[in-house]
Design an enzyme around this catalytic site. Sequence first.
Site, mmCIF file in Angstrom:
data_model
loop_
_atom_site.group_PDB
_atom_site.id
_atom_site.type_symbol
_atom_site.label_atom_id
_atom_site.label_comp_id
_atom_site.label_asym_id
_atom_site.label_seq_id
_atom_site.Cartn_x
_atom_site.Cartn_y
_atom_site.Cartn_z
ATOM 1 N N ARG A 14 -15.483 18.427 -11.745
ATOM 2 C CA ARG A 14 -15.569 18.218 -10.092
ATOM 3 C C ARG A 14 -16.791 17.226 -9.928
ATOM 4 O O ARG A 14 -17.993 17.532 -10.453
ATOM 5 C CB ARG A 14 -15.989 19.538 -9.569
ATOM 6 C CG ARG A 14 -15.902 19.247 -7.929
ATOM 7 C CD ARG A 14 -16.409 20.486 -7.295
ATOM 8 N NE ARG A 14 -16.222 20.364 -5.809
ATOM 9 C CZ ARG A 14 -17.384 19.906 -4.927
ATOM 10 N NH1 ARG A 14 -18.510 19.529 -5.949
ATOM 11 N NH2 ARG A 14 -17.311 19.543 -3.805
ATOM 12 N N ARG A 65 5.898 3.696 1.646
ATOM 13 C CA ARG A 65 4.586 4.212 2.304
ATOM 14 C C ARG A 65 3.655 5.151 1.337
ATOM 15 O O ARG A 65 2.423 4.929 1.371
ATOM 16 C CB ARG A 65 4.963 5.193 3.524
ATOM 17 C CG ARG A 65 3.784 5.572 4.600
ATOM 18 C CD ARG A 65 4.095 6.039 5.800
ATOM 19 N NE ARG A 65 4.833 7.176 5.596
ATOM 20 C CZ ARG A 65 5.267 7.927 6.609
ATOM 21 N NH1 ARG A 65 5.304 7.574 8.000
ATOM 22 N NH2 ARG A 65 6.004 9.149 6.507
ATOM 23 N N GLU A 97 -1.674 10.182 18.926
ATOM 24 C CA GLU A 97 -0.284 10.714 18.312
ATOM 25 C C GLU A 97 -0.373 12.104 18.017
ATOM 26 O O GLU A 97 -1.297 12.759 18.732
ATOM 27 C CB GLU A 97 0.018 10.064 16.606
ATOM 28 C CG GLU A 97 -0.999 10.455 15.631
ATOM 29 C CD GLU A 97 -0.723 10.006 14.252
ATOM 30 O OE1 GLU A 97 0.400 9.752 14.070
ATOM 31 O OE2 GLU A 97 -1.778 9.970 13.596
ATOM 32 N N LYS A 131 -1.288 8.705 4.520
ATOM 33 C CA LYS A 131 -0.767 10.016 4.381
ATOM 34 C C LYS A 131 -1.467 10.850 3.495
ATOM 35 O O LYS A 131 -0.910 11.069 2.256
ATOM 36 C CB LYS A 131 0.785 10.031 4.452
ATOM 37 C CG LYS A 131 1.568 11.284 4.854
ATOM 38 C CD LYS A 131 2.803 10.852 5.281
ATOM 39 C CE LYS A 131 3.671 11.872 5.831
ATOM 40 N NZ LYS A 131 3.227 12.812 6.888
ATOM 41 N N TYR A 182 0.906 12.296 0.337
ATOM 42 C CA TYR A 182 2.311 13.102 0.358
ATOM 43 C C TYR A 182 2.961 12.289 1.233
ATOM 44 O O TYR A 182 2.770 11.382 1.855
ATOM 45 C CB TYR A 182 2.141 14.348 0.526
ATOM 46 C CG TYR A 182 1.947 14.658 2.207
ATOM 47 C CD1 TYR A 182 0.536 14.132 2.730
ATOM 48 C CD2 TYR A 182 2.756 15.117 2.942
ATOM 49 C CE1 TYR A 182 0.426 14.289 4.074
ATOM 50 C CE2 TYR A 182 2.689 15.341 4.449
ATOM 51 C CZ TYR A 182 1.409 14.961 4.782
ATOM 52 O OH TYR A 182 1.129 15.008 6.317
ATOM 53 N N HIS A 222 -17.836 14.150 -6.817
ATOM 54 C CA HIS A 222 -17.276 13.520 -5.611
ATOM 55 C C HIS A 222 -16.320 12.045 -6.181
ATOM 56 O O HIS A 222 -15.288 11.738 -5.899
ATOM 57 C CB HIS A 222 -17.945 13.136 -4.418
ATOM 58 C CG HIS A 222 -18.395 14.213 -3.725
ATOM 59 N ND1 HIS A 222 -18.604 15.414 -4.402
ATOM 60 C CD2 HIS A 222 -18.164 14.833 -2.683
ATOM 61 C CE1 HIS A 222 -19.188 16.274 -3.479
ATOM 62 N NE2 HIS A 222 -18.517 16.016 -2.172
#
Length: 279
Positions: free
Chosen positions: A100, A52, A179, A147, A33, A102
Amino acid sequence: MVQTVLFNNEIVSRKEVKIDLEDRGYQFGDGIYEVIGVYNTKTFKMAEHLKRLERSAKELRITLGNILEGLEANLEKLIALNGINDGIVYVQVSRGVAPRAHQFSQLEALPVVIAYTREMERPIEIQEKGVNCLLTEDIRWLRCDVKTLNLLGSVLAKQKAIDNSCYESILHRENVVTEGTATNVFIIKNQIVYTHPADNFILNGITRSTVIDLCKEEGIKVVEEKFDKQQLLQADEGFLTGTFIDIVPINKIEETVLGKGEPGRITEYLQRKFNRLIN
Ligand code: PDD
């Protein structure tokens, strides 16, 4: 007012968005995101955010295909349609929908893209007065440079801050300060600005890069070097950076008052310079 959002390549009403229960973003946090600031109807550093996003996709092997084509124009359209003055536009890409499992090796589905806007008040008060913070162990994974939607380490640390009447948790691995949960951390000692290097332990914030560039332009010495908890607590000044909060001074960390316990001189100087960029 009905909110207009982006769903895959279409601009639709929010009610029309249907996320499948086997969307990998929903089941695994398997997605990425960006949060882009909107100031006075204009986005700030959109190109850098989209770059990014592209990098995050590459690191997670999410194939964006032609998703980036027209994305910028669509985000700008959303801001206009929703009449956003100040706030953010959020964009998320999940790896897509599949039975589903992995592994994603058999996945043929296209990534699922959503974006929406939110009008927000500028956080002037915390920018002017500063905030109190907490030190919290950094339990996140080792690819904080990506991110991703996986934010549990940050979610828990932020909640801990709120539970303790603080604005932010400043994260540390052993003794090293990394951070914040959704911010980068800067300290100033003897007129030198320090921040953690842009490696896998932090997100290389767009605001962070902007502040580093500002320091260089203004002849303020800035060093991208690891610093520890002790150095943080003994700093003359400190501040957080992030989209839409911009630069927020740190007044206190737990029981320790930072500098004079109010926004420092260099911090305020950088805030003034930063405000010129966004206004
Ligand atoms: N977070 N570090 C982390 C872990 C972040 O999540 C963010 C941004 C930043 C600051 O990056 P930037 O200056 O590019 O916004 C640093 C966004 C705002 C969020 O998750 O809401």
